[in-house]
Motif scaffolding. Structure first.
Motif, PDB file in Angstrom:
ATOM      1  N   GLY A 177       0.814  -1.211   0.000  1.00 41.13           N
ATOM      2  CA  GLY A 177       0.000   0.000   0.000  1.00 41.13           C
ATOM      3  C   GLY A 177       0.846   1.259   0.000  1.00 41.13           C
ATOM      4  O   GLY A 177       1.966   1.293  -0.487  1.00 41.13           O
ATOM      5  N   THR A 178       0.244   2.301   0.573  1.00 39.95           N
ATOM      6  CA  THR A 178       0.941   3.583   0.655  1.00 39.95           C
ATOM      7  C   THR A 178       1.165   3.931   2.117  1.00 39.95           C
ATOM      8  O   THR A 178       0.475   3.446   3.009  1.00 39.95           O
ATOM      9  CB  THR A 178       0.126   4.706  -0.016  1.00 39.95           C
ATOM     10  OG1 THR A 178      -1.153   4.774   0.597  1.00 39.95           O
ATOM     11  CG2 THR A 178      -0.029   4.474  -1.505  1.00 39.95           C
ATOM     12  N   THR A 179       2.143   4.822   2.338  1.00 40.03           N
ATOM     13  CA  THR A 179       2.463   5.230   3.694  1.00 40.03           C
ATOM     14  C   THR A 179       1.525   6.345   4.130  1.00 40.03           C
ATOM     15  O   THR A 179       0.798   6.911   3.317  1.00 40.03           O
ATOM     16  CB  THR A 179       3.909   5.722   3.788  1.00 40.03           C
ATOM     17  OG1 THR A 179       4.044   6.827   2.909  1.00 40.03           O
ATOM     18  CG2 THR A 179       4.887   4.633   3.451  1.00 40.03           C
ATOM     19  N   GLY A 180       1.593   6.682   5.427  1.00 42.43           N
ATOM     20  CA  GLY A 180       0.737   7.709   6.001  1.00 42.43           C
ATOM     21  C   GLY A 180       0.771   9.022   5.253  1.00 42.43           C
ATOM     22  O   GLY A 180       0.285   9.133   4.133  1.00 42.43           O
ATOM     23  N   GLY A 181       1.351  10.040   5.858  1.00 41.30           N
ATOM     24  CA  GLY A 181       1.342  11.377   5.303  1.00 41.30           C
ATOM     25  C   GLY A 181       2.072  11.526   3.982  1.00 41.30           C
ATOM     26  O   GLY A 181       1.778  12.439   3.217  1.00 41.30           O
ATOM     27  N   MET A 182       3.014  10.670   3.680  1.00 41.75           N
ATOM     28  CA  MET A 182       3.786  10.812   2.440  1.00 41.75           C
ATOM     29  C   MET A 182       2.981  10.376   1.222  1.00 41.75           C
ATOM     30  O   MET A 182       3.281  10.764   0.109  1.00 41.75           O
ATOM     31  CB  MET A 182       5.103  10.037   2.525  1.00 41.75           C
ATOM     32  CG  MET A 182       6.068  10.639   3.519  1.00 41.75           C
ATOM     33  SD  MET A 182       7.654   9.796   3.551  1.00 41.75           S
ATOM     34  CE  MET A 182       8.564  10.810   2.394  1.00 41.75           C
ATOM     35  N   ARG A 183       2.011   9.516   1.429  1.00 45.06           N
ATOM     36  CA  ARG A 183       1.157   9.016   0.349  1.00 45.06           C
ATOM     37  C   ARG A 183       1.971   8.522  -0.860  1.00 45.06           C
ATOM     38  O   ARG A 183       1.690   8.844  -2.005  1.00 45.06           O
ATOM     39  CB  ARG A 183       0.180  10.083  -0.099  1.00 45.06           C
ATOM     40  CG  ARG A 183      -0.807  10.503   0.960  1.00 45.06           C
ATOM     41  CD  ARG A 183      -1.888  11.338   0.384  1.00 45.06           C
ATOM     42  NE  ARG A 183      -2.840  12.007   1.192  1.00 45.06           N
ATOM     43  CZ  ARG A 183      -3.146  11.901   2.462  1.00 45.06           C
ATOM     44  NH1 ARG A 183      -2.524  11.055   3.200  1.00 45.06           N
ATOM     45  NH2 ARG A 183      -4.080  12.609   3.037  1.00 45.06           N
ATOM     46  N   MET A 184       2.967   7.741  -0.551  1.00 43.34           N
ATOM     47  CA  MET A 184       3.819   7.143  -1.579  1.00 43.34           C
ATOM     48  C   MET A 184       3.802   5.631  -1.379  1.00 43.34           C
ATOM     49  O   MET A 184       3.485   5.159  -0.285  1.00 43.34           O
ATOM     50  CB  MET A 184       5.256   7.664  -1.449  1.00 43.34           C
ATOM     51  CG  MET A 184       5.397   9.146  -1.716  1.00 43.34           C
ATOM     52  SD  MET A 184       7.067   9.739  -1.374  1.00 43.34           S
ATOM     53  CE  MET A 184       7.970   8.969  -2.696  1.00 43.34           C
TER      54      MET A 184
END
Length: 190
Positions: free
Chosen positions: A97-104
């Motif tokens: 999936g994607t990481t928290g605040g970085m949305r990567m």
């Protein structure tokens, strides 16, 4: 293909002895990162490790903290915190999936911390007159990964312009160069 936690384990095994080898009298010395002395680079690296541990769990981070954590048994704490970083990235789903605040993509974020840990360990080793040989498996993964991230990293002012290296440069010298570092950097004579 190795997992991020396996790669981080290899990077940590090379970084911990460097941090343990830093003398208190070297904390004000310059580093290949011209904006950081040794103390400031250690503080940055502690912040990176803490935030990327949180990102492995898809949490929110704060990269703006600036407190000095190079106090008390900071060498032992570095060992503990890198161990926690490896464990966090070994948790099921950490690379998905994607990481928290970085949305990567999570694996991309894992490569970011792998790059920071490895390159900053070299920075610290060079600044303090220590030898540093990165884990070959880490370098194999970092070279294409950091090259792919480099354009965006330069826009974000995280990487400098690529440093020119000769065709016979090693893979790790190319990794350093893509981040804007001079692989031949040596500390000034005292």
């Amino acid at each position: 293909m190795k997992t991020i936690s396996e790669l981080l384990e290899g990077a940590t095994a090379q970084a911990v002895p460097v941090v343990r080898g830093i003398g208190d009298g070297q904390l004000a010395d310059g580093t290949p990162c011209s904006e950081y002395d040794v103390r400031a680079l250690l503080n940055h690296l502690f912040l990176v490790i803490d935030n990327f541990r949180v990102l492995a769990a898809k949490g929110s981070t704060d990269f703006s903290r600036t407190e000095d954590v190079v106090t008390g048994d900071w060498r032992g704490r570095f060992d503990d915190e890198t161990t926690q970083l490896v464990k966090a990235w070994a948790e099921p789903g950490a690379e998905e999936g994607t990481t928290g605040g970085m949305r990567m993509p999570a694996r991309t974020v894992g490569f970011m911390v792998l790059g920071d840990l490895t390159v900053h360990a070299w920075d610290l080793a060079r600044a303090t007159g220590q030898d540093f040989v990165p884990d070959p498996a880490v370098v194999t993964e970092l070279e294409p990964g950091l090259a792919a991230m480099a354009p965006q990293a330069r826009k974000m002012k995280v990487f400098g312009e690529p440093f020119p290296v000769p065709p016979e440069a090693t893979a790790f010298e190319r990794v350093l160069a893509v981040t804007g570092r001079d692989p031949g950097w040596t500390r000034p004579l005292r």
